[in-house]
Design a protein around this motif. Structure first.
Motif, PDB file in Angstrom:
ATOM      1  N   CYS A  86       0.842  -1.194   0.000  1.00  0.00           N
ATOM      2  CA  CYS A  86       0.000   0.000   0.000  1.00  0.00           C
ATOM      3  C   CYS A  86       0.876   1.242   0.000  1.00  0.00           C
ATOM      4  O   CYS A  86       2.110   1.150   0.005  1.00  0.00           O
ATOM      5  N   HIS A  87       0.245   2.399   0.034  1.00  0.00           N
ATOM      6  CA  HIS A  87       0.989   3.656  -0.004  1.00  0.00           C
ATOM      7  C   HIS A  87       1.817   3.886   1.252  1.00  0.00           C
ATOM      8  O   HIS A  87       2.729   4.708   1.256  1.00  0.00           O
ATOM      9  N   LEU A  88       1.521   3.164   2.326  1.00  0.00           N
ATOM     10  CA  LEU A  88       2.279   3.291   3.562  1.00  0.00           C
ATOM     11  C   LEU A  88       3.452   2.308   3.644  1.00  0.00           C
ATOM     12  O   LEU A  88       4.210   2.339   4.617  1.00  0.00           O
ATOM     13  N   THR A  89       3.589   1.453   2.639  1.00  0.00           N
ATOM     14  CA  THR A  89       4.675   0.475   2.631  1.00  0.00           C
ATOM     15  C   THR A  89       6.024   1.176   2.481  1.00  0.00           C
ATOM     16  O   THR A  89       6.199   1.987   1.565  1.00  0.00           O
ATOM     17  N   PRO A  90       6.974   0.878   3.359  1.00  0.00           N
ATOM     18  CA  PRO A  90       8.303   1.480   3.214  1.00  0.00           C
ATOM     19  C   PRO A  90       9.045   0.883   2.025  1.00  0.00           C
ATOM     20  O   PRO A  90       8.542  -0.040   1.364  1.00  0.00           O
ATOM     21  N   ASP A  91      10.226   1.394   1.743  1.00  0.00           N
ATOM     22  CA  ASP A  91      11.017   0.881   0.623  1.00  0.00           C
ATOM     23  C   ASP A  91      11.222  -0.625   0.762  1.00  0.00           C
ATOM     24  O   ASP A  91      11.545  -1.130   1.848  1.00  0.00           O
ATOM     25  N   VAL A  92      11.029  -1.339  -0.346  1.00  0.00           N
ATOM     26  CA  VAL A  92      11.152  -2.801  -0.363  1.00  0.00           C
ATOM     27  C   VAL A  92      12.446  -3.178  -1.070  1.00  0.00           C
ATOM     28  O   VAL A  92      12.722  -2.704  -2.175  1.00  0.00           O
ATOM     29  N   ASP A  93      13.222  -4.062  -0.469  1.00  0.00           N
ATOM     30  CA  ASP A  93      14.446  -4.563  -1.096  1.00  0.00           C
ATOM     31  C   ASP A  93      14.072  -5.751  -1.979  1.00  0.00           C
ATOM     32  O   ASP A  93      14.254  -6.913  -1.606  1.00  0.00           O
ATOM     33  N   TRP A  94      13.516  -5.436  -3.141  1.00  0.00           N
ATOM     34  CA  TRP A  94      13.055  -6.488  -4.044  1.00  0.00           C
ATOM     35  C   TRP A  94      14.215  -7.359  -4.539  1.00  0.00           C
ATOM     36  O   TRP A  94      14.033  -8.553  -4.789  1.00  0.00           O
ATOM     37  N   ALA A  95      15.392  -6.772  -4.665  1.00  0.00           N
ATOM     38  CA  ALA A  95      16.554  -7.558  -5.098  1.00  0.00           C
ATOM     39  C   ALA A  95      16.876  -8.641  -4.079  1.00  0.00           C
ATOM     40  O   ALA A  95      17.188  -9.791  -4.439  1.00  0.00           O
ATOM     41  N   ALA A  96      16.796  -8.292  -2.799  1.00  0.00           N
ATOM     42  CA  ALA A  96      17.057  -9.281  -1.752  1.00  0.00           C
ATOM     43  C   ALA A  96      15.990 -10.374  -1.765  1.00  0.00           C
ATOM     44  O   ALA A  96      16.306 -11.561  -1.559  1.00  0.00           O
ATOM     45  N   ILE A  97      14.741  -9.990  -2.009  1.00  0.00           N
ATOM     46  CA  ILE A  97      13.664 -10.977  -2.096  1.00  0.00           C
ATOM     47  C   ILE A  97      13.920 -11.909  -3.271  1.00  0.00           C
ATOM     48  O   ILE A  97      13.800 -13.141  -3.154  1.00  0.00           O
ATOM     49  N   ARG A  98      14.275 -11.344  -4.421  1.00  0.00           N
ATOM     50  CA  ARG A  98      14.571 -12.165  -5.607  1.00  0.00           C
ATOM     51  C   ARG A  98      15.729 -13.104  -5.333  1.00  0.00           C
ATOM     52  O   ARG A  98      15.655 -14.314  -5.635  1.00  0.00           O
ATOM     53  N   ASN A  99      16.788 -12.619  -4.745  1.00  0.00           N
ATOM     54  CA  ASN A  99      17.975 -13.443  -4.514  1.00  0.00           C
ATOM     55  C   ASN A  99      17.684 -14.579  -3.529  1.00  0.00           C
ATOM     56  O   ASN A  99      18.188 -15.687  -3.682  1.00  0.00           O
ATOM     57  N   THR A 100      16.854 -14.282  -2.539  1.00  0.00           N
ATOM     58  CA  THR A 100      16.493 -15.311  -1.559  1.00  0.00           C
ATOM     59  C   THR A 100      15.687 -16.416  -2.212  1.00  0.00           C
ATOM     60  O   THR A 100      15.949 -17.607  -2.003  1.00  0.00           O
TER      61      THR A 100
END
Length: 376
Positions: A357-371
């Motif tokens: 949502c609009h209140l979500t802080p920055d997401v480390d999508w690269a870390a999620i992908r790598n995991t």
């Protein structure tokens, strides 16, 4: 600390809303039913303001707003509350869809046990239930049509506006479960042909424990609902019990902010979606749901060879995600939504839902992908 990516289950509370709720719990104490002193009048005024705020969001009238404990209760009142009218008029047929939330499907099962006939229209492979298929299922004895607005698992927006337009002056009552769309997909819910709308505060950045059933008049007549519980006469006798003023006031402000900030919130969610797709697509993801009708804050996907439980476990401490509806997570069963779409067993077992949502802080999508990549 893990980033919260399960906003379809419940959203964080807007800071302004939290502040208001706390104030009503700690300072502005009063029962909206107490007419003998200023504290009761103050609570009554707060409830009335909230009715106006909620009504404005869907172009309803304040006196068409009935506060409940949440969308589940609203769905039950909307469907089971029509039982006697259906029996008295001989209209004992309901049209709904195979991808509805359990808060609709289970009341429909109750109606079937009471002698009603229910037609569940299946979705296409992309999770969309075509409007024409719903309209074709209507019969002369159809009492109501109940269709969710946005699917809680896939994020696919269902064609409620087209269904409403197709009904025109036909007799069935149209009920929309808007738990996932209220305050997010705004304009379609303003159709005056939608008779009943269910929604929850905690899906629109308000407090948990309060919801709404909007029961619009049609030709000056209210839907012929009857209460499921009795005692007290609050909410036009349809939902008796002391009104939770702090929760209602918070819900009202949440609705007002949703109307005011809808565009900016949508843009923020679209930006997060672009980041997510750019990061996750190298994993060979398969999206589940019509991409042209997806709300901007949900992705349901699977990755060949990976089980959802393994993915969620690997992301523990990094991201909180889901593999289905929170309402059935205590006894996990394969998603009836994805099964109805014709997905393979492996795709159903591997499906993961990301929702933000609009209140979500920055997401480390690269870390999620790598995991996740480490599981392949």
């Amino acid at each position: 600390m893990a980033v919260y990516l399960d906003c379809n289950a419940t959203t964080p509370v807007e800071p302004e809303v939290q502040e208001l709720v706390v104030r009503y719990f700690s300072e502005n104490v009063g029962n909206a039913g107490s007419r003998t002193h200023e504290f009761g009048q103050q609570a009554k005024n707060a409830v009335q303001t909230a009715r106006e705020q909620v009504a404005s969001l869907v172009a309803a009238k304040p006196d068409e707003v009935l506060f409940t404990s949440g969308a589940t209760e609203s769905n039950n009142i909307a469907l089971l509350g029509l039982t006697r009218h259906g029996e008295q008029t001989g209209r004992q047929h309901i049209v709904s869809t195979a991808i509805e939330h359990k808060a609709v499907l289970e009341p429909l099962e109750v109606l079937e046990r009471r002698g009603f006939e229910v037609t569940l229209v299946p979705p296409d492979a992309d999770g969309l239930v075509p409007a024409e298929r719903v309209l074709e299922a209507i019969r002369s004895d159809t009492l109501a049509v109940s269709v969710m607005h946005v699917n809680n698992e896939t994020g696919v927006t269902q064609p409620v506006a087209e269904i409403a337009a197709g009904l025109e002056e036909q007799h069935p009552y149209l009920h929309v479960d808007a738990a996932q769309s209220f305050g997010k997909v705004v304009d379609e819910l303003k159709s005056p042909r939608i008779d009943l709308i269910s929604a929850s505060s905690h899906k629109v950045y308000g407090p948990i424990g309060v919801g709404v059933l909007i029961a619009r008049r049609r030709r000056y007549r209210r839907p012929p609902l009857e209460p499921l519980i009795h005692g007290g006469g609050q909410e036009r006798g349809l939902r008796p019990g002391t009104l939770p003023t702090p929760l209602i006031a918070g819900f009202g402000l949440a609705a007002e902010l949703a109307e005011k900030n809808n565009k900016a919130r949508r843009e923020k969610c679209l930006a997060i979606r672009r980041q997510a797709l750019a990061a996750l697509q190298p994993l060979g993801i398969r999206l589940h749901g019509n991409e042209e009708r997806l709300v901007p804050h949900v992705l349901n996907l699977s990755i060949d060879g990976l089980d959802s439980e393994a993915v969620m476990l690997s992301l523990k401490g990094l991201a909180a995600v889901s593999n289905g509806s929170a309402c059935t997570s205590t006894s996990y069963e394969p998603s009836h939504v994805l099964q109805a779409m014709g997905l393979s067993d492996n795709e159903v077992q591997g499906a993961i839902r990301f929702s933000w949502c609009h209140l979500t802080p920055d997401v480390d999508w690269a870390a999620i992908r790598n995991t996740i990549s480490g599981l392949q």
